[in-house]
Design a protein around this motif. Structure first.
Motif, PDB file in Angstrom:
ATOM      1  N   PHE A 140      -1.870  -6.229  -0.678  1.00 52.91           N
ATOM      2  CA  PHE A 140      -2.166  -4.804  -0.570  1.00 52.91           C
ATOM      3  C   PHE A 140      -1.834  -4.049  -1.856  1.00 52.91           C
ATOM      4  CE2 PHE A 140      -0.999  -0.477   0.291  1.00 52.91           C
ATOM      5  CZ  PHE A 140      -2.045  -0.019   1.071  1.00 52.91           C
ATOM      6  N   ASP A 141      -0.614  -4.213  -2.344  1.00 56.35           N
ATOM      7  CA  ASP A 141      -0.199  -3.478  -3.540  1.00 56.35           C
ATOM      8  C   ASP A 141      -1.094  -3.793  -4.737  1.00 56.35           C
ATOM      9  OD1 ASP A 141       1.851  -2.367  -2.066  1.00 56.35           O
ATOM     10  OD2 ASP A 141       3.388  -3.739  -2.835  1.00 56.35           O
ATOM     11  N   GLY A 142      -1.521  -5.037  -4.842  1.00 57.31           N
ATOM     12  CA  GLY A 142      -2.407  -5.434  -5.925  1.00 57.31           C
ATOM     13  C   GLY A 142      -3.759  -4.744  -5.839  1.00 57.31           C
ATOM     14  N   PHE A 143      -4.310  -4.676  -4.627  1.00 56.95           N
ATOM     15  CA  PHE A 143      -5.594  -4.002  -4.472  1.00 56.95           C
ATOM     16  C   PHE A 143      -5.481  -2.529  -4.844  1.00 56.95           C
ATOM     17  CE2 PHE A 143      -6.389  -7.504  -1.343  1.00 56.95           C
ATOM     18  CZ  PHE A 143      -7.481  -8.057  -1.991  1.00 56.95           C
ATOM     19  N   ALA A 144      -4.475  -1.855  -4.307  1.00 58.11           N
ATOM     20  CA  ALA A 144      -4.320  -0.418  -4.568  1.00 58.11           C
ATOM     21  C   ALA A 144      -4.161  -0.161  -6.065  1.00 58.11           C
ATOM     22  CB  ALA A 144      -3.134   0.137  -3.783  1.00 58.11           C
ATOM     23  N   ALA A 145      -3.305  -0.937  -6.720  1.00 57.24           N
ATOM     24  CA  ALA A 145      -3.038  -0.715  -8.145  1.00 57.24           C
ATOM     25  C   ALA A 145      -4.242  -1.075  -9.014  1.00 57.24           C
ATOM     26  CB  ALA A 145      -1.815  -1.519  -8.582  1.00 57.24           C
ATOM     27  N   THR A 173       7.798 -10.445   6.936  1.00 53.20           N
ATOM     28  CA  THR A 173       6.465 -11.043   6.866  1.00 53.20           C
ATOM     29  C   THR A 173       5.438  -9.933   6.652  1.00 53.20           C
ATOM     30  OG1 THR A 173       7.134 -12.850   8.319  1.00 53.20           O
ATOM     31  CG2 THR A 173       4.775 -12.438   8.126  1.00 53.20           C
ATOM     32  N   ARG A 174       4.524 -10.185   5.755  1.00 58.16           N
ATOM     33  CA  ARG A 174       3.446  -9.245   5.460  1.00 58.16           C
ATOM     34  C   ARG A 174       2.124 -10.006   5.502  1.00 58.16           C
ATOM     35  NH1 ARG A 174       5.281  -5.429   0.563  1.00 58.16           N
ATOM     36  NH2 ARG A 174       5.537  -3.753   2.032  1.00 58.16           N
ATOM     37  N   ASP A 175       1.033  -9.264   5.357  1.00 55.94           N
ATOM     38  CA  ASP A 175      -0.293  -9.885   5.338  1.00 55.94           C
ATOM     39  C   ASP A 175      -0.892  -9.819   3.947  1.00 55.94           C
ATOM     40  OD1 ASP A 175      -0.520 -10.513   8.100  1.00 55.94           O
ATOM     41  OD2 ASP A 175      -0.975  -8.410   8.534  1.00 55.94           O
ATOM     42  N   GLU A 176      -1.594 -10.894   3.585  1.00 60.02           N
ATOM     43  CA  GLU A 176      -2.454 -10.840   2.420  1.00 60.02           C
ATOM     44  C   GLU A 176      -3.884 -10.978   2.931  1.00 60.02           C
ATOM     45  OE1 GLU A 176      -1.146 -13.841  -0.259  1.00 60.02           O
ATOM     46  OE2 GLU A 176      -1.621 -15.490   1.075  1.00 60.02           O
ATOM     47  N   TYR A 177      -4.829 -10.674   2.087  1.00 61.84           N
ATOM     48  CA  TYR A 177      -6.231 -10.628   2.486  1.00 61.84           C
ATOM     49  C   TYR A 177      -7.014 -11.674   1.727  1.00 61.84           C
ATOM     50  CZ  TYR A 177      -4.815  -6.193   4.474  1.00 61.84           C
ATOM     51  OH  TYR A 177      -4.175  -5.228   5.209  1.00 61.84           O
ATOM     52  N   VAL A 178      -7.780 -12.483   2.463  1.00 62.90           N
ATOM     53  CA  VAL A 178      -8.597 -13.523   1.849  1.00 62.90           C
ATOM     54  C   VAL A 178     -10.033 -13.395   2.358  1.00 62.90           C
ATOM     55  CG1 VAL A 178      -6.682 -15.124   1.463  1.00 62.90           C
ATOM     56  CG2 VAL A 178      -7.930 -15.202   3.613  1.00 62.90           C
ATOM     57  N   GLU A 202     -11.924  -7.710  -6.719  1.00 63.80           N
ATOM     58  CA  GLU A 202     -10.546  -8.173  -6.892  1.00 63.80           C
ATOM     59  C   GLU A 202     -10.284  -9.487  -6.169  1.00 63.80           C
ATOM     60  OE1 GLU A 202      -8.128  -7.198  -8.942  1.00 63.80           O
ATOM     61  OE2 GLU A 202      -9.713  -5.918  -9.742  1.00 63.80           O
ATOM     62  N   THR A 203     -10.930  -9.711  -5.027  1.00 63.78           N
ATOM     63  CA  THR A 203     -10.744 -10.997  -4.340  1.00 63.78           C
ATOM     64  C   THR A 203     -11.288 -12.134  -5.188  1.00 63.78           C
ATOM     65  OG1 THR A 203     -12.812 -10.879  -3.071  1.00 63.78           O
ATOM     66  CG2 THR A 203     -10.829  -9.948  -2.037  1.00 63.78           C
ATOM     67  N   ILE A 204     -12.360 -11.877  -5.946  1.00 63.30           N
ATOM     68  CA  ILE A 204     -12.906 -12.889  -6.857  1.00 63.30           C
ATOM     69  C   ILE A 204     -11.888 -13.192  -7.951  1.00 63.30           C
ATOM     70  CG2 ILE A 204     -14.720 -13.368  -8.552  1.00 63.30           C
ATOM     71  CD1 ILE A 204     -16.504 -11.430  -6.879  1.00 63.30           C
ATOM     72  N   TYR A 205     -11.207 -12.166  -8.438  1.00 62.45           N
ATOM     73  CA  TYR A 205     -10.199 -12.340  -9.489  1.00 62.45           C
ATOM     74  C   TYR A 205      -8.937 -13.019  -8.971  1.00 62.45           C
ATOM     75  CZ  TYR A 205     -12.777  -8.844 -12.305  1.00 62.45           C
ATOM     76  OH  TYR A 205     -13.709  -8.134 -13.020  1.00 62.45           O
ATOM     77  N   GLY A 206      -8.739 -13.025  -7.641  1.00 58.23           N
ATOM     78  CA  GLY A 206      -7.565 -13.665  -7.073  1.00 58.23           C
ATOM     79  C   GLY A 206      -6.549 -12.717  -6.449  1.00 58.23           C
ATOM     80  N   THR A 207      -6.836 -11.440  -6.420  1.00 56.65           N
ATOM     81  CA  THR A 207      -5.929 -10.489  -5.772  1.00 56.65           C
ATOM     82  C   THR A 207      -5.970 -10.727  -4.266  1.00 56.65           C
ATOM     83  OG1 THR A 207      -6.371  -8.872  -7.504  1.00 56.65           O
ATOM     84  CG2 THR A 207      -5.419  -8.023  -5.473  1.00 56.65           C
ATOM     85  N   THR A 208      -4.804 -10.740  -3.626  1.00 54.58           N
ATOM     86  CA  THR A 208      -4.750 -10.943  -2.179  1.00 54.58           C
ATOM     87  C   THR A 208      -3.838  -9.947  -1.477  1.00 54.58           C
ATOM     88  OG1 THR A 208      -2.926 -12.532  -2.380  1.00 54.58           O
ATOM     89  CG2 THR A 208      -5.180 -13.444  -2.337  1.00 54.58           C
TER      90      THR A 208
END
Length: 162
Positions: free
Chosen positions: A40-45, A79-84, A32-38
């Motif tokens: 939390f909600d995006g990863f889970a879904a 403020t939240r965190d995204e993952y890169v 998912e990181t390759i696809y551009g997901t960063t």
């Protein structure tokens, strides 16, 4: 390897790597990181896992140094965190690409759904086993041996006074 007794599987780099990325969730989060997901909600879904499983996998990948948290804030929200990906995480991409490439070749019925292309040229991107000089190395021409420097370091550790 000619002398299998000179090598114990508990030292294996593959075992150590699988301790970090050896779950379906971990590999799919890296995909998912390759696809551009960063987020939390995006990863889970997108991975199709529970929030608890996503949280555990993201924490493990972050603690291992493959991902880093980066704060972001949407208007009117906290403020939240995204993952890169970190450099260490980017260095793992050939593994994800190799699995993807293998799946395309052997598990898809006909044409694979996605292509890996070089952005500038549109040329297909492939993972291959090559020597440092650029030669493709088939399995029958691959030699594996115990690293002499690694062995010497272990022998020094074993002979050092406790």
């Amino acid at each position: 390897m000619r002398d299998l007794s000179s090598w114990k599987p508990d030292h294996c780099s593959i075992v150590k790597a699988l301790d970090i990325v050896g779950t379906r969730s971990a590999l799919l989060i890296l995909r998912e990181t390759i696809y551009g997901t960063t987020r939390f909600d995006g990863f889970a879904a997108r991975v199709g896992i529970t929030d608890a499983a996503a949280s555990a996998a993201l924490r493990k990948l972050t603690e291992a140094g493959l991902l880093r948290k980066q704060p972001y804030r949407e208007d009117g929200k906290r403020t939240r965190d995204e993952y890169v990906l970190t450099a260490k995480g980017r260095d793992l991409l050939p593994v994800v690409f190799a699995l993807w490439q293998w799946g395309d070749q052997y598990l898809q019925d006909g044409e694979p759904p996605l292509e890996r292309l070089e952005d500038a040229t549109g040329e297909p991107v492939r993972v291959e086993v090559r020597s440092a000089s650029g030669n493709e190395v088939p399995l029958e021409n691959l030699r594996i041996r115990v690293n002499r420097k690694w062995r010497a370091a272990r022998e020094r550790e074993a002979s050092a006074p406790a």
